[in-house]
Structure formats: structure tokens, C-alpha cells
Design a protein around this motif. Structure first.
Motif, PDB file in Angstrom:
ATOM      1  N   LEU A 163      55.925  21.722   8.963  1.00  0.00           N
ATOM      2  CA  LEU A 163      54.725  21.357   8.427  1.00  0.00           C
ATOM      3  C   LEU A 163      53.865  21.978   9.399  1.00  0.00           C
ATOM      4  O   LEU A 163      52.614  22.480   9.067  1.00  0.00           O
ATOM      5  CB  LEU A 163      54.524  19.562   8.374  1.00  0.00           C
ATOM      6  CG  LEU A 163      55.260  19.318   6.999  1.00  0.00           C
ATOM      7  CD1 LEU A 163      55.127  17.644   7.104  1.00  0.00           C
ATOM      8  CD2 LEU A 163      54.794  19.710   5.847  1.00  0.00           C
ATOM      9  N   MET A 164      53.858  21.719  10.789  1.00  0.00           N
ATOM     10  CA  MET A 164      52.993  22.258  11.816  1.00  0.00           C
ATOM     11  C   MET A 164      52.539  23.742  11.477  1.00  0.00           C
ATOM     12  O   MET A 164      51.616  24.316  11.680  1.00  0.00           O
ATOM     13  CB  MET A 164      53.227  21.826  13.242  1.00  0.00           C
ATOM     14  CG  MET A 164      52.888  20.281  13.449  1.00  0.00           C
ATOM     15  SD  MET A 164      51.285  19.652  13.092  1.00  0.00           S
ATOM     16  CE  MET A 164      50.432  20.557  14.159  1.00  0.00           C
ATOM     17  N   ARG A 165      53.986  24.408  11.628  1.00  0.00           N
ATOM     18  CA  ARG A 165      53.869  25.817  11.470  1.00  0.00           C
ATOM     19  C   ARG A 165      53.013  26.236  10.048  1.00  0.00           C
ATOM     20  O   ARG A 165      52.323  27.309  10.054  1.00  0.00           O
ATOM     21  CB  ARG A 165      55.357  26.343  11.328  1.00  0.00           C
ATOM     22  CG  ARG A 165      55.534  27.805  11.458  1.00  0.00           C
ATOM     23  CD  ARG A 165      57.014  28.276  11.611  1.00  0.00           C
ATOM     24  NE  ARG A 165      57.969  27.459  10.979  1.00  0.00           N
ATOM     25  CZ  ARG A 165      58.941  26.767  11.559  1.00  0.00           C
ATOM     26  NH1 ARG A 165      58.805  26.479  12.821  1.00  0.00           N
ATOM     27  NH2 ARG A 165      59.629  26.069  10.958  1.00  0.00           N
ATOM     28  N   GLN A 166      53.290  25.488   9.055  1.00  0.00           N
ATOM     29  CA  GLN A 166      52.675  26.030   7.682  1.00  0.00           C
ATOM     30  C   GLN A 166      51.214  25.610   7.810  1.00  0.00           C
ATOM     31  O   GLN A 166      50.400  26.322   7.189  1.00  0.00           O
ATOM     32  CB  GLN A 166      53.221  25.006   6.508  1.00  0.00           C
ATOM     33  CG  GLN A 166      54.753  25.529   6.391  1.00  0.00           C
ATOM     34  CD  GLN A 166      55.330  24.573   5.051  1.00  0.00           C
ATOM     35  OE1 GLN A 166      54.544  23.858   4.431  1.00  0.00           O
ATOM     36  NE2 GLN A 166      56.606  25.089   4.767  1.00  0.00           N
ATOM     37  N   ILE A 167      50.867  24.627   8.364  1.00  0.00           N
ATOM     38  CA  ILE A 167      49.483  24.258   8.674  1.00  0.00           C
ATOM     39  C   ILE A 167      48.578  25.281   9.531  1.00  0.00           C
ATOM     40  O   ILE A 167      47.799  25.672   9.128  1.00  0.00           O
ATOM     41  CB  ILE A 167      49.292  22.778   9.195  1.00  0.00           C
ATOM     42  CG1 ILE A 167      49.703  21.858   8.607  1.00  0.00           C
ATOM     43  CG2 ILE A 167      47.842  22.638   9.721  1.00  0.00           C
ATOM     44  CD1 ILE A 167      49.927  20.419   9.204  1.00  0.00           C
ATOM     45  N   GLY A 225      47.819  28.125   7.485  1.00  0.00           N
ATOM     46  CA  GLY A 225      46.712  27.946   6.585  1.00  0.00           C
ATOM     47  C   GLY A 225      46.959  27.017   5.390  1.00  0.00           C
ATOM     48  O   GLY A 225      46.243  27.295   4.509  1.00  0.00           O
ATOM     49  N   ASN A 226      48.050  26.701   5.306  1.00  0.00           N
ATOM     50  CA  ASN A 226      48.598  25.957   4.369  1.00  0.00           C
ATOM     51  C   ASN A 226      48.026  24.384   4.159  1.00  0.00           C
ATOM     52  O   ASN A 226      48.501  23.285   4.901  1.00  0.00           O
ATOM     53  CB  ASN A 226      50.234  25.857   4.268  1.00  0.00           C
ATOM     54  CG  ASN A 226      50.972  25.161   2.856  1.00  0.00           C
ATOM     55  OD1 ASN A 226      50.024  24.387   2.212  1.00  0.00           O
ATOM     56  ND2 ASN A 226      52.041  25.188   2.775  1.00  0.00           N
ATOM     57  N   SER A 227      46.965  24.046   3.342  1.00  0.00           N
ATOM     58  CA  SER A 227      46.270  22.830   3.513  1.00  0.00           C
ATOM     59  C   SER A 227      47.122  21.787   2.814  1.00  0.00           C
ATOM     60  O   SER A 227      46.974  20.457   3.146  1.00  0.00           O
ATOM     61  CB  SER A 227      44.949  22.919   2.885  1.00  0.00           C
ATOM     62  OG  SER A 227      45.008  23.160   1.464  1.00  0.00           O
ATOM     63  N   HIS A 228      47.706  22.116   1.679  1.00  0.00           N
ATOM     64  CA  HIS A 228      48.957  21.290   1.191  1.00  0.00           C
ATOM     65  C   HIS A 228      49.948  20.415   2.456  1.00  0.00           C
ATOM     66  O   HIS A 228      50.159  19.338   2.265  1.00  0.00           O
ATOM     67  CB  HIS A 228      49.655  21.872   0.144  1.00  0.00           C
ATOM     68  CG  HIS A 228      50.569  20.991  -0.444  1.00  0.00           C
ATOM     69  ND1 HIS A 228      50.357  19.780  -1.217  1.00  0.00           N
ATOM     70  CD2 HIS A 228      51.996  20.800  -0.329  1.00  0.00           C
ATOM     71  CE1 HIS A 228      50.959  19.186  -1.725  1.00  0.00           C
ATOM     72  NE2 HIS A 228      52.457  19.689  -1.187  1.00  0.00           N
ATOM     73  N   ALA A 229      50.200  21.327   3.567  1.00  0.00           N
ATOM     74  CA  ALA A 229      50.938  20.866   4.308  1.00  0.00           C
ATOM     75  C   ALA A 229      50.450  19.816   4.912  1.00  0.00           C
ATOM     76  O   ALA A 229      51.015  18.633   5.522  1.00  0.00           O
ATOM     77  CB  ALA A 229      51.546  22.039   5.309  1.00  0.00           C
ATOM     78  N   LEU A 230      49.057  20.045   5.426  1.00  0.00           N
ATOM     79  CA  LEU A 230      48.445  18.918   6.219  1.00  0.00           C
ATOM     80  C   LEU A 230      48.212  17.711   5.475  1.00  0.00           C
ATOM     81  O   LEU A 230      48.488  16.610   5.896  1.00  0.00           O
ATOM     82  CB  LEU A 230      47.013  19.378   6.489  1.00  0.00           C
ATOM     83  CG  LEU A 230      45.859  18.647   7.225  1.00  0.00           C
ATOM     84  CD1 LEU A 230      46.503  18.019   8.574  1.00  0.00           C
ATOM     85  CD2 LEU A 230      44.644  19.003   7.273  1.00  0.00           C
ATOM     86  N   ASP A 231      48.232  17.608   4.228  1.00  0.00           N
ATOM     87  CA  ASP A 231      47.781  16.566   3.022  1.00  0.00           C
ATOM     88  C   ASP A 231      49.389  15.742   3.383  1.00  0.00           C
ATOM     89  O   ASP A 231      49.537  14.591   3.400  1.00  0.00           O
ATOM     90  CB  ASP A 231      47.983  16.985   1.732  1.00  0.00           C
ATOM     91  CG  ASP A 231      46.389  17.276   1.564  1.00  0.00           C
ATOM     92  OD1 ASP A 231      45.551  17.309   2.409  1.00  0.00           O
ATOM     93  OD2 ASP A 231      46.114  18.281   0.534  1.00  0.00           O
ATOM     94  N   ILE A 232      50.693  16.591   3.241  1.00  0.00           N
ATOM     95  CA  ILE A 232      51.782  16.009   3.455  1.00  0.00           C
ATOM     96  C   ILE A 232      51.892  15.177   4.561  1.00  0.00           C
ATOM     97  O   ILE A 232      52.228  14.019   4.782  1.00  0.00           O
ATOM     98  CB  ILE A 232      52.868  17.129   3.111  1.00  0.00           C
ATOM     99  CG1 ILE A 232      52.882  17.519   1.832  1.00  0.00           C
ATOM    100  CG2 ILE A 232      54.108  16.346   3.665  1.00  0.00           C
ATOM    101  CD1 ILE A 232      53.813  18.670   1.600  1.00  0.00           C
TER     102      ILE A 232
END
Length: 174
Positions: A6-10, A13-20
């Protein structure tokens, strides 16, 4: 999903990963803040502040140990700041919105007594007890979050539990 992924995705720039990530830890952080303040509104505000701070500085995060511990370090610091800025006045739990069922009331009453007993402890002992018993963390994790040695953390846990036991048996929490 694993925190590291998740941290890598955030960071990409993946804001959905931050929501998760926020949904994954929101209840744990809120629970910790509530037990520190015994006020639902303040706990909600502090929880929001934890995640705002996380989102602001997430790109500076360097993976060392568990991400969950990192969040609890932020939460602990924000709760400490709250008390520093506003003093140590803790508001009572509002009982007016609770259904009038005997078993629920007795459970709530016991919970309120325990919260008041916890609140009577010094913050360093209160933190250790909340993290150990309400967040089910190991002593090693707690020592990382509080920045104390394992021996000191164990000592604070024992002292806090001894004081809780004494206060609850005497009824000194009121």
C-alpha cells in the motif's frame, strides 16, 4: 493488502491505496485516542489529525518495522500535544445517548469506571496499558512506540497495572 505494498502504491500517487490504509487503521487509532481522552468528539478530531498528518508526510515515510507502530507514534504524539495545548481536563462520557438496557448499562458503567481508573494513571503508564490491552500489542512494539527500553516498558506496565488494581479495589477513581 499488505502495508508495504500500500505504501509503495501511495508513493506512486494512488490515492485509493491511502483510503484503504486509513480504513484499515481508523478504528484502532480512534479507539486509542478515545481511551486517552475519554471524549468521543475529541477522539474523532484527534484521529482525523493523525490521518491528516500521515497524508501530509507519507512521502517521507521510510519503512522500518511495522507501519501500525508508526501510526501509533503519530497518535501518541498528537494526544500528548492535545493535553499540552489544552491542559489535562478530561470531560465525562455522555451517557444520555445510551439505550436504557440493564446489561448495556452495567457494561457501560464498568467501562466508564475502567476509563476513569485509566485516566488516573500518569500518561506514560496509561499509554503502555492502552497499547497492551486495548490494541493487543507486544511489549517490544510498545517500547518502539513510546521510545522507551523494553525493561522500562515492562516496569511501566507493571506499575500501571498495580495502580489500576489498587484504585479499582479502593474505589479511588471517583
Amino acid at each position: 493488502m499488505e502495508d508495504k505494498k500500500l505504501m509503495r502504491q501511495i508513493k506512486q500517487g494512488n490515492s485509493h491505496a491511502l483510503d484503504i490504509l486509513i480504513r484499515k487503521y481508523y478504528n484502532d487509532i480512534y479507539s486509542y485516542c478515545f481511551r486517552r481522552t475519554t471524549n468521543a468528539t475529541v477522539a474523532a478530531d484527534l484521529t482525523q489529525e493523525v490521518f491528516l498528518k500521515l497524508s501530509k508526510y507519507i512521502h517521507n515515510y521510510v519503512h522500518k518495522g511495522k507501519f501500525r507502530n508508526y501510526l501509533f507514534i503519530i497518535a501518541r504524539n498528537i494526544c500528548n500535544d492535545y493535553y499540552t495545548k489544552r491542559g489535562t481536563v478530561v470531560e465525562d462520557i455522555d451517557l444520555l445517548d445510551i439505550p436504557d438496557h440493564d446489561s448495556n448499562f452495567n457494561r457501560l458503567e464498568r467501562s466508564e469506571i475502567i476509563l476513569k481508573a485509566l485516566d488516573s494513571l500518569p500518561d506514560i503508564q496509561k499509554d503502555v496499558i492502552i497499547l497492551r490491552f486495548y490494541q493487543d500489542m507486544k511489549v517490544k512494539e510498545i517500547s518502539e512506540i513510546t521510545g522507551a527500553s523494553i525493561a522500562t516498558t515492562k516496569s511501566r506496565l507493571k506499575q500501571g497495572l498495580d495502580k489500576l488494581k489498587k484504585n479499582l479495589s479502593k474505589g479511588d477513581v471517583f
